[in-house]
Structure formats: structure tokens, C-alpha cells
Design an enzyme around this catalytic site. Structure first.
Site, short mmCIF file in Angstrom:
data_model
loop_
_atom_site.label_atom_id
_atom_site.label_comp_id
_atom_site.label_asym_id
_atom_site.label_seq_id
_atom_site.Cartn_x
_atom_site.Cartn_y
_atom_site.Cartn_z
N ARG A 1 31.27 3.46 14.42
CA ARG A 1 30.73 4.77 14.64
C ARG A 1 29.80 5.14 13.24
O ARG A 1 29.04 6.22 13.43
CB ARG A 1 31.94 5.76 14.66
CG ARG A 1 32.97 5.35 15.56
CD ARG A 1 32.60 5.07 16.89
NE ARG A 1 33.54 5.06 17.84
CZ ARG A 1 33.39 4.76 19.34
NH1 ARG A 1 32.34 4.30 19.74
NH2 ARG A 1 34.52 4.53 19.98
N ARG B 1 35.46 -7.65 20.93
CA ARG B 1 36.10 -6.87 19.86
C ARG B 1 37.22 -7.57 19.15
O ARG B 1 37.92 -6.93 18.03
CB ARG B 1 36.65 -5.51 20.43
CG ARG B 1 35.48 -4.69 21.26
CD ARG B 1 36.04 -3.57 21.93
NE ARG B 1 36.88 -2.51 21.09
CZ ARG B 1 37.51 -1.57 21.85
NH1 ARG B 1 37.62 -1.24 22.94
NH2 ARG B 1 38.38 -0.67 20.76
N LYS C 1 45.97 -2.36 17.24
CA LYS C 1 45.51 -1.90 18.63
C LYS C 1 45.10 -3.13 19.35
O LYS C 1 44.83 -4.31 18.96
CB LYS C 1 44.54 -0.82 18.90
CG LYS C 1 43.18 -1.29 18.22
CD LYS C 1 42.17 0.00 18.38
CE LYS C 1 40.78 -0.42 17.86
NZ LYS C 1 39.80 0.76 17.65
N HIS C 2 45.45 -3.23 20.65
CA HIS C 2 46.03 -2.34 21.75
C HIS C 2 47.27 -2.79 22.09
O HIS C 2 47.32 -3.42 23.23
CB HIS C 2 44.84 -2.21 22.77
CG HIS C 2 43.59 -1.60 22.53
ND1 HIS C 2 42.65 -2.67 21.96
CD2 HIS C 2 42.95 -0.45 22.30
CE1 HIS C 2 41.50 -2.11 21.73
NE2 HIS C 2 41.54 -1.00 21.88
N HIS D 1 38.83 2.58 30.32
CA HIS D 1 37.94 3.90 30.12
C HIS D 1 37.61 4.46 31.66
O HIS D 1 37.35 5.52 31.55
CB HIS D 1 36.74 3.56 29.18
CG HIS D 1 37.04 3.62 27.64
ND1 HIS D 1 37.57 2.15 27.14
CD2 HIS D 1 37.03 4.37 26.73
CE1 HIS D 1 37.72 2.33 25.93
NE2 HIS D 1 37.45 3.51 25.66
N ASP E 1 46.07 5.96 23.26
CA ASP E 1 44.79 5.85 23.18
C ASP E 1 44.35 7.49 24.13
O ASP E 1 45.20 8.17 24.30
CB ASP E 1 44.25 4.72 24.07
CG ASP E 1 43.07 4.13 23.82
OD1 ASP E 1 42.07 5.00 23.10
OD2 ASP E 1 42.62 3.07 24.05
#
Length: 375
Positions: free
Chosen positions: A127, A191, A221-222, A233, A304
Site C-alpha cells: 500500500r 503472498r 493471517k489468514h 474477496h 478480515d
């Protein structure tokens, strides 16, 4: 005769003096079987702080809110939320100096210091370093770093990442990713470390240890492990692997992170049939009991984002927030804060959720903030 009287007087005086020199009987305390009273324990600073908040302020501490594009300082001031989660859009057009001032304005507005979080995993999920104003190149993925220099390179990268995030006011990085995946076809593979459970566990422990040293909040996570499941998602994912496989593989990195002192764990939205065949993990009391009981985790457990399709297709957003608290989450990642806050508050008012449940969750959040020296 006079001499004899003198001797008698001397004898009386000597006897009187000796008597005065003898120890005198003193009253003794009556015998009792009761143990001495224990000293009064020092008050728990986190409990004192939580009890100074209003019920609504305690409830708002449970929300890790997606930072709104406008009015973030005002929202923080009005509700005293737990924290803000920043995404790529929040760094667009910003510099380190301007971002530092923006985050400071949020902190200055809030009654209780905010958790300020990002997903800066490295590789496909960045990010902050996606913006060249903050770093010349994106942080590398765990796999690329590990190939380049093993755990030593992972640790040095973590330290650099923590320093950058702290310099702009971010105090939580939602990582490390503890999922085990060795198949490039898995959705989660890019990831992950891309290694087996033992190597992923060593990675998780090393990253947690470095983040603790740097004063950076971390989130494993997760949980309970993503496996080869589809992207939650965009839809519901059902994981039908046996519990033995979770214990032998998926739990290993999470246990390593917990043992290293991890402060928070994020629970995924997969439906894990061996633990709960009907509810997504994030809404399942059985999954949370496994994390608390079998792995011995006593920190902050969070969902989440509750507007991901795996949840919105399962239930409406407001009901999801209520179920998430009932399941045992301490924090809810929320992109629809006002709706979800009101839903949980109504559930408390109606007795669906007890005030003690809210207080216990807020207490864990405040302890986390104290561990990060925010309070």
C-alpha cells in the site's frame, strides 16, 4: 543488731532489683488459623482505562475502520474508533511529510490513540511502497527475499519496512502471511513464503520477533490457514480438508508466531468444514475456540473485511458484524462502519450481546495499544 538490720535491708534491695530485671509477661495475640491478608493488587491500567470509556466508546474500539476519503478526523473524534486501515488510495498524491501530518491530524482528533494499519506484505500487496514518493522500489515478496538471502534478508527487510512505516505514523502492519502454500496455482501462493510448514513457521517467528523489537504491531493471517481455496474477496470458499492436516501443516506457522509473541491474528472467511461446516471461519465460535484453546492465543483476534463477497453473499453486512462479535472477534475490519456499529450497538441494547463481551474485547484492544506505547 544494727549491722544485722543493715544486711536485711541490703538483701531486700537486691531482691527487688533482680525482680525488676526479670522479663515481664506481655499479652500475646490470640492464636488464629486465618492466613495474613494478601496485599491489595495494583490496578490493571488497561482495565482502568477501559472503564473510563462510555459503553459506546468501548464498542467503537472494536472497529478497525477503512479510512474514509473525507472526514476521517471528524469520524475519529465523534466515535473514538479503534483504528484506521489505510489503502493505496490514501497514499496517492502524498509525500512522507504530508502523510505524517495527515495521520497526526487523525491522532490529534481521537480521544484514544488510534491503531493505524496497512497491508505492506511486499510483492503483490503493497500500500505504501507502491507509491515512489515513499520508496524508490516496492518491497520485495517474501519468496524473492528468501531466495536472495534466507531469513537474514527477511529480517533486514522487515526492519527497513518497520522504520519507514513508523516514520509516517503507521503502527500496525497486517502481516506476516502465515499461510502454507507450495503450489503456484494456489490463489494465496504469491503472498506466502512458498515453503513447507516448518520453514514458514521459522519465517513467521523471525518476522514477529523483529517487529516486536521495532515496536511495530503485527497481525498473523489468514487463520486457520488459506490452503488452496479460492479468493474470498469474490465469493464463498469451502475448505474440506481434515483437521489432522490443519494440525500437521497449517497451524504450524501460526503456533510459531503466537509463541514468538504475536499481538493479533486475522481470521479468514473460508468455511472450514472440519471445524464448522455452516459458518465462515470469521463468524464461527468453533474456529475462535480452536485459536484460543488449542493454540493458546490471548491477543487481539480480528476479522478480515466484513464487506468481502464471501461474507456479503452469506449474510447482510449488519448481521455479519453482530455474528463476528458473538463468534469471539475483538476487532472487526470494516468498510461500512456506521451500519455495522449501529447493528452491534442495537444487539447490545437488545441483550443479544452482553456489555461484558464488548468490555473484554475493548480490553484486549487497549492492551495492544499499551504494548505499542500508544497509551
Amino acid at each position: 543488731m544494727k549491722k544485722r538490720l543493715l544486711y536485711l535491708l541490703l538483701a531486700v534491695c537486691c531482691l527487688t532489683g533482680l525482680a525488676a530485671c526479670q522479663p515481664q509477661d506481655t499479652p500475646t495475640a490470640p492464636e488464629t488459623d486465618e492466613p495474613p491478608a494478601a496485599p491489595t493488587p495494583a490496578p490493571d491500567p488497561a482495565a482502568v482505562y477501559v472503564d473510563s470509556l462510555t459503553p459506546d466508546e468501548q464498542l467503537a474500539q472494536l472497529f478497525f475502520v477503512r479510512c474514509p476519503e473525507t472526514g476521517a478526523a471528524e469520524l475519529a473524534a465523534q466515535y473514538n474508533i479503534g483504528g484506521y486501515l489505510l489503502f493505496g488510495r490514501d497514499f496517492e498524491g502524498q509525500t512522507p511529510d504530508s502523510m505524517r501530518e495527515t495521520i497526526r491530524s487523525y491522532q490529534d482528533a481521537a480521544k484514544t490513540p488510534l491503531l493505524i494499519g496497512v497491508d505492506e506484505e511486499g510483492g503483490t500487496v503493497v500500500r505504501v511502497s507502491a507509491n515512489p514518493s515513499f520508496r524508490a522500489a516496492r518491497f520485495g515478496s517474501p519468496q524473492s527475499l528468501y531466495r536472495a538471502g534466507g531469513l537474514a534478508r527477511i529480517i533486514s527487510d522487515t526492519a527497513e519496512k518497520d522504520a519507514l512505516l513508523r516514520s509516517i505514523g503507521v503502527n500496525v502492519n497486517l502481516g506476516p502471511v502465515c499461510d502454507v502454500s507450495t503450489d503456484p496455482n494456489d490463489f494465496i501462493y504469491a503472498r506466502t513464503l512458498g515453503r513447507d510448514a516448518a520453514e514458514t513457521g521459522a519465517y513467521a517467528a523471525a518476522v514477529v520477533a523483529q517487529m516486536r523489537e521495532d515496536g511495530m504491531g503485527m497481525v498473523l493471517k489468514h487463520f486457520p490457514g488459506y490452503g488452496a481455496n479460492a479468493d474470498t474477496h469474490t465469493g464463498i470458499a469451502v475448505d474440506e480438508r481434515p483437521l489432522e492436516q490443519f494440525r500437521a501443516v497449517d497451524f504450524v506457522p501460526f503456533q510459531a508466531g503466537v509463541d514468538a509473541g504475536a499481538q493479533a491474528v486475522l481470521v479468514c472467511h473460508n468455511i472450514v468444514t472440519c471445524m464448522d461446516a455452516s459458518l465462515p471461519a470469521s463468524l464461527s465460535p468453533a474456529v475462535h475456540d480452536m485459536l484460543r484453546g488449542e493454540l493458546g492465543f490471548d491477543g487481539v483476534v480480528m476479522t478480515d473485511d466484513l464487506i468481502m463477497d464471501a461474507i456479503t453473499r452469506y449474510t447482510d453486512g449488519a448481521d455479519a458484524a453482530v455474528r463476528a462479535v458473538q463468534a469471539g472477534n475483538d476487532m472487526l475490519i470494516s468498510s461500512d462502519f456506521l451500519t455495522q456499529f449501529e447493528a452491534v450497538r442495537a444487539a447490545v441494547t437488545s441483550g443479544q450481546i452482553s456489555a461484558d463481551t464488548i468490555r473484554a474485547a475493548a480490553l484486549r484492544v487497549i492492551r495492544w495499544k499499551m504494548a505499542l506505547s500508544l497509551l
